[in-house]
Design a protein around this motif. Structure first.
Motif, mmCIF file in Angstrom:
data_model
loop_
_atom_site.group_PDB
_atom_site.id
_atom_site.type_symbol
_atom_site.label_atom_id
_atom_site.label_comp_id
_atom_site.label_asym_id
_atom_site.label_seq_id
_atom_site.Cartn_x
_atom_site.Cartn_y
_atom_site.Cartn_z
ATOM 1 N N SER A 178 37.390 46.618 45.982
ATOM 2 C CA SER A 178 36.010 46.948 45.625
ATOM 3 C C SER A 178 35.119 46.696 46.845
ATOM 4 O O SER A 178 35.491 45.947 47.754
ATOM 5 C CB SER A 178 35.552 46.074 44.459
ATOM 6 N N PRO A 179 33.941 47.312 46.896
ATOM 7 C CA PRO A 179 33.021 46.998 48.002
ATOM 8 C C PRO A 179 32.706 45.505 48.027
ATOM 9 O O PRO A 179 32.596 44.868 46.968
ATOM 10 C CB PRO A 179 31.777 47.828 47.672
ATOM 11 N N PRO A 180 32.541 44.909 49.196
ATOM 12 C CA PRO A 180 32.288 43.457 49.261
ATOM 13 C C PRO A 180 30.925 43.094 48.678
ATOM 14 O O PRO A 180 29.948 43.821 48.841
ATOM 15 C CB PRO A 180 32.370 43.148 50.757
ATOM 16 N N VAL A 181 30.900 41.968 47.980
ATOM 17 C CA VAL A 181 29.636 41.374 47.494
ATOM 18 C C VAL A 181 29.569 39.972 48.074
ATOM 19 O O VAL A 181 30.572 39.397 48.506
ATOM 20 C CB VAL A 181 29.569 41.357 45.966
ATOM 21 N N SER A 182 28.379 39.399 48.092
ATOM 22 C CA SER A 182 28.223 38.082 48.720
ATOM 23 C C SER A 182 27.254 37.212 47.951
ATOM 24 O O SER A 182 26.413 37.701 47.185
ATOM 25 C CB SER A 182 27.745 38.249 50.172
ATOM 26 N N ALA A 183 27.391 35.904 48.148
ATOM 27 C CA ALA A 183 26.467 34.932 47.547
ATOM 28 C C ALA A 183 26.551 33.650 48.351
ATOM 29 O O ALA A 183 27.592 33.315 48.941
ATOM 30 C CB ALA A 183 26.810 34.679 46.090
ATOM 31 N N GLN B 111 35.875 40.405 47.449
ATOM 32 C CA GLN B 111 36.313 41.705 46.956
ATOM 33 C C GLN B 111 37.381 41.505 45.893
ATOM 34 O O GLN B 111 38.104 40.501 45.904
ATOM 35 C CB GLN B 111 36.891 42.554 48.104
ATOM 36 N N VAL B 112 37.497 42.502 44.986
ATOM 37 C CA VAL B 112 38.469 42.420 43.899
ATOM 38 C C VAL B 112 39.263 43.719 43.854
ATOM 39 O O VAL B 112 38.726 44.808 44.080
ATOM 40 C CB VAL B 112 37.769 42.195 42.538
ATOM 41 N N ALA B 113 40.566 43.623 43.553
ATOM 42 C CA ALA B 113 41.429 44.792 43.377
ATOM 43 C C ALA B 113 42.156 44.672 42.041
ATOM 44 O O ALA B 113 42.402 43.568 41.553
ATOM 45 C CB ALA B 113 42.433 44.904 44.517
ATOM 46 N N ALA B 114 42.502 45.819 41.459
ATOM 47 C CA ALA B 114 43.225 45.862 40.183
ATOM 48 C C ALA B 114 44.638 46.374 40.409
ATOM 49 O O ALA B 114 44.902 47.125 41.349
ATOM 50 C CB ALA B 114 42.497 46.772 39.196
ATOM 51 N N GLU B 115 45.563 45.973 39.539
ATOM 52 C CA GLU B 115 46.928 46.475 39.608
ATOM 53 C C GLU B 115 47.572 46.433 38.226
ATOM 54 O O GLU B 115 47.125 45.708 37.332
ATOM 55 C CB GLU B 115 47.755 45.670 40.609
ATOM 56 N N ASP B 116 48.612 47.225 38.081
ATOM 57 C CA ASP B 116 49.348 47.254 36.815
ATOM 58 C C ASP B 116 49.885 45.859 36.501
ATOM 59 O O ASP B 116 50.384 45.147 37.381
ATOM 60 C CB ASP B 116 50.499 48.248 36.919
ATOM 61 N N PHE B 117 49.810 45.474 35.220
ATOM 62 C CA PHE B 117 50.139 44.105 34.835
ATOM 63 C C PHE B 117 51.593 43.754 35.114
ATOM 64 O O PHE B 117 51.918 42.590 35.380
ATOM 65 C CB PHE B 117 49.836 43.898 33.344
ATOM 66 N N ILE B 118 52.497 44.743 35.037
ATOM 67 C CA ILE B 118 53.915 44.447 35.273
ATOM 68 C C ILE B 118 54.369 44.958 36.643
ATOM 69 O O ILE B 118 55.552 45.225 36.857
ATOM 70 C CB ILE B 118 54.790 45.024 34.144
ATOM 71 N N ASP B 119 53.426 45.095 37.551
ATOM 72 C CA ASP B 119 53.707 45.370 38.964
ATOM 73 C C ASP B 119 54.279 46.763 39.243
ATOM 74 O O ASP B 119 54.952 46.970 40.253
ATOM 75 C CB ASP B 119 54.646 44.312 39.557
ATOM 76 N N ASN B 120 54.021 47.727 38.376
ATOM 77 C CA ASN B 120 54.378 49.100 38.711
ATOM 78 C C ASN B 120 53.381 49.661 39.730
ATOM 79 O O ASN B 120 52.191 49.356 39.680
ATOM 80 C CB ASN B 120 54.360 49.994 37.465
ATOM 81 N N GLY B 121 53.881 50.486 40.629
ATOM 82 C CA GLY B 121 52.993 51.130 41.593
ATOM 83 C C GLY B 121 52.434 50.167 42.608
ATOM 84 O O GLY B 121 53.096 49.204 43.024
#
Length: 308
Positions: free
Chosen positions: A298-303, A282-292
């Protein structure tokens, strides 16, 4: 007829069609409606009679006094009411059976304190606040929402958004130490409750999760997987307001996971993995300078890793 006179007469007709008669009571379109709180005692009064004793009916069925119903002269008291006791009550002459008056009893609860959450998934363009009540009221409950920045005048959220349970604040003030103030007020015939929420926009940044997340084996690399994704489509400006990412991955059947943080691109090679095993990512996004705070995952994917 003069248009202004027509509007005036219409307003007067509306005023006379809805008249507050007492706390928890109203006359709407000529029907007397009384509101009661579930779990309390409710007393109904017979009107338009000089008789000392009347017969009470619920939906045309005669009511007999019991331990949870008391008939006293021209009044009816219901003890510790529950939702099954709502309906149309009427009082009648003992001799003729003619009705003196009727009342529609609606039962529910006063609104609980609104629970408010605010976040900005479209920074720097807008912030969104949503809310829900602590309890189900079972009665018509009106929500009023306003917001302001500092000493600026309060603005009302649109009725369309309010009906959907959210409010969008546009043209937000960036890098301001003055907080926004959002007030949510819930009102129904049994009470009023409000919540005031204050926030600095940079402190509530929360992007949406990355999209199009894909993980795949790498030919001739039995211990590596290639992970790729795209930024959240809702994030409006990746030129001046950058995002970074974090990755969470784990082996099939394992309750433990590994985390990789501070990734400044939209692909990553996972290495040192167990040969031929199946991995979830899974992947998550965040503000580049750590605000918030980071986005949801994300929904899990597999391989499964490459093998001959």
């Amino acid at each position: 007829m003069n248009p202004k006179l027509v509007r005036l007469l219409g307003a007067l007709m509306l005023l006379f069609s809805i008249i507050d008669t007492a706390e928890g009571q109203a006359i709407v379109d000529g029907v007397n409606t009384q509101y009661g709180q579930i779990g309390t005692n409710v007393t109904l009064m017979c009107k338009n009679t000089t008789n000392r004793v009347v017969e009470w009916r619920l939906n045309d069925s005669k009511i007999i006094g019991t331990k949870d119903k008391e008939l006293t002269g021209t009044s009816l008291t219901l003890f510790n009411v529950d939702a099954s006791q709502k309906g149309r009550y009427s009082c009648h002459s003992l001799e003729s059976g003619n009705a003196y008056s009727s009342v529609l009893l609606l039962l529910g609860y006063p609104p609980g304190k609104p629970q408010v959450t605010c976040w900005s998934a479209r920074y720097p363009q807008s912030a969104v606040c949503s809310w829900k009540l602590e309890n189900q009221t079972y009665l018509p409950t009106r929500i009023n929402v306003t917001y302001s920045h500092g000493i600026e005048g309060a603005e009302r959220c649109s009725s369309e958004e309010t009906l959907q349970g959210n409010c969008t604040i546009k043209d937000i003030k960036l890098y301001s130490n003055i907080p926004y103030t959002l007030k949510v007020t819930a009102t129904n015939p049994l009470g009023v409750r409000s919540t005031i929420n204050q926030f600095i926009v940079e402190e509530i940044i929360k992007p949406d999760p990355p999209i199009d997340v894909n993980v795949s084996p790498i030919p001739n690399q039995p211990k590596k997987l290639l992970l790729q994704w795209k930024p959240p489509a809702s994030w409006p400006d990746l030129t001046f307001f950058l995002l970074k990412y974090r990755i969470k991955y784990w082996l099939e059947g394992s309750a433990r996971y590994r985390m990789i943080e501070n990734i400044d691109r939209t692909s990553y090679t996972l290495s040192g993995l167990r040969s031929r095993a199946l991995y979830f990512v899974q992947v998550a996004a965040e503000d580049f300078i750590d605000n918030g705070v980071p986005s949801d995952w994300s929904p899990p994917v597999s391989a499964r890793l490459w093998s001959n």
